[in-house]
Design a protein around this motif. Structure first.
Motif, PDB file in Angstrom:
ATOM      1  N   ASN A  38      28.623  28.719 -25.953  1.00 31.13           N
ATOM      2  CA  ASN A  38      29.496  29.433 -26.897  1.00 31.13           C
ATOM      3  C   ASN A  38      29.338  28.907 -28.326  1.00 31.13           C
ATOM      4  O   ASN A  38      29.362  29.679 -29.288  1.00 31.13           O
ATOM      5  CB  ASN A  38      30.958  29.319 -26.453  1.00 31.13           C
ATOM      6  CG  ASN A  38      31.246  30.117 -25.204  1.00 31.13           C
ATOM      7  OD1 ASN A  38      30.546  31.077 -24.877  1.00 31.13           O
ATOM      8  ND2 ASN A  38      32.278  29.729 -24.478  1.00 31.13           N
ATOM      9  N   ASN A  45      36.273  36.747 -24.115  1.00 32.21           N
ATOM     10  CA  ASN A  45      35.436  36.451 -22.944  1.00 32.21           C
ATOM     11  C   ASN A  45      34.400  37.544 -22.713  1.00 32.21           C
ATOM     12  O   ASN A  45      33.234  37.260 -22.408  1.00 32.21           O
ATOM     13  CB  ASN A  45      36.305  36.289 -21.694  1.00 32.21           C
ATOM     14  CG  ASN A  45      37.113  35.005 -21.708  1.00 32.21           C
ATOM     15  OD1 ASN A  45      36.764  34.057 -22.414  1.00 32.21           O
ATOM     16  ND2 ASN A  45      38.195  34.966 -20.948  1.00 32.21           N
ATOM     17  N   LYS A  71      30.292  37.107 -23.095  1.00 34.63           N
ATOM     18  CA  LYS A  71      29.454  37.484 -21.960  1.00 34.63           C
ATOM     19  C   LYS A  71      28.404  38.503 -22.387  1.00 34.63           C
ATOM     20  O   LYS A  71      27.235  38.415 -21.982  1.00 34.63           O
ATOM     21  CB  LYS A  71      30.329  38.063 -20.838  1.00 34.63           C
ATOM     22  CG  LYS A  71      29.573  38.347 -19.553  1.00 34.63           C
ATOM     23  CD  LYS A  71      30.516  38.824 -18.464  1.00 34.63           C
ATOM     24  CE  LYS A  71      29.748  39.096 -17.162  1.00 34.63           C
ATOM     25  NZ  LYS A  71      30.651  39.590 -16.093  1.00 34.63           N
TER      26      LYS A  71
END
Length: 322
Positions: A85, A234, A238
């Motif tokens: 991330n 999230n 992804k």
């Protein structure tokens, strides 16, 4: 009879298994013990010379201290997911180039791509990208701490000027983002834009548009996700980690929401369609399907699916083509 087979890549990916993040520390500790044993032997052989013994003792202490510092640097401070991330966010920094970063930190591009596609909290600890990124972010933290110390030592008048400058820069960025939002809203009202219409950019194109837009540095990630349609962070992370297949991540809400947001911006700024975009419209009249491509294909016996750049080719098994 046809059977569904996993994508067989041109370059076979290495198989990674989760290992303890202290793996390198254990190796360094073994090296440290060997170094200590060697120093003890040298001290025993030089008992007759007190000066040499003291020199060797000092050298041994420095070596041990250096080894301890190296051990400390190699400890995993963050998990693999956190590192992925952070790297994703780093790529969106203005003027940042991933190729230059890989070269400076001694990371192979293939290793980097494999690491970014892995899933799991600690999956990827044996990849060189993980340790190189860990060292990089540790150095960045130390630099930030030094900057904070410098800020504390600044005179009150200088601090006041710096704060005013930051506020002005933030206001300019907010104004630029507000102007873009108003442009998009005007398209929605005047042109009656359909947010559920077909999508004519593949996932890689949308990911590239997002990265380029974020590099402008006029808004935060949280505001961008809110503006394109209240996308969860999230889902966003992804989607951005998917690839390199054209439709890897097509079922993710970030894909079609970001596409329509950028399409409205293109219309508002009267930007012409790219050559690739026109070709996509010609080949896919109904747009790209919103279905994730995992690289699996139904193929006849004796054939295998092979990835070629961002597409899949089905070729005879055992006779791969380049």
């Amino acid at each position: 009879m046809p059977r569904k087979r996993q994508l067989d890549s041109e370059v076979e990916d290495e198989e990674f298994t989760v290992v303890s993040p202290s793996r390198k520390r254990q190796k360094l500790s073994t090296s440290n013990s060997k170094s200590t044993s060697k120093c003890e032997k040298e001290e025993h052989d030089s008992d007759s010379d007190e000066k040499d013994e003291n020199d060797e003792s000092d050298s041994s202490s420095q070596s041990d201290q250096s080894q301890e510092d190296e051990d400390e640097d190699e400890e995993a401070k963050w998990s693999c997911n956190v590192i992925r991330n952070r790297l994703l966010k780093l790529r969106q920094t203005p003027d940042f180039k991933i190729t230059a970063w890989l070269k400076e930190n001694g990371v192979n591009s293939n290793s980097y791509q494999r690491f970014m596609k892995l899933k799991g909290t600690w999956n990827g600890t044996q990849n060189t990208t993980f340790w190189a990124a860990t060292r990089y972010f540790k150095k960045q933290e130390k630099l930030k701490q030094k900057e904070k110390q410098k800020e504390k030592r600044k005179p009150a008048a200088q601090k006041k000027r710096d704060t005013a400058k930051k506020k002005k820069e933030k206001a300019e960025k907010d104004a630029a983002m507000d102007a873009i939002v108003r442009k998009i809203e005007s398209v929605e009202k005047k042109d009656d834009y359909d947010d559920n219409g077909p999508v004519f950019d593949d996932c890689n194109d949308v990911r590239k548009k997002i990265t380029n837009f974020m590099k402008r540095g006029i808004c935060t990630q949280s505001r961008f996700l809110k503006e394109i349609g209240s996308v969860q962070s999230n889902s966003y992370h992804k989607f951005m980690k998917e690839g390199p297949l054209q439709l890897a991540g097509a079922s993710n809400s970030t894909y079609y929401k970001a596409y329509h947001w950028f399409e409205k911006l293109r219309i508002a700024e009267k930007e012409a369609k790219s050559k690739k975009r026109l070709q996509n419209e010609e080949e896919n009249h109904d747009g790209f399907p919103l279905r994730h491509d995992d690289g699996r294909r139904w193929v006849p016996m004796g054939f295998v699916p092979v990835r070629k750049k961002d597409k899949i080719a089905v070729i005879p098994d055992g006779r791969r083509q380049t």
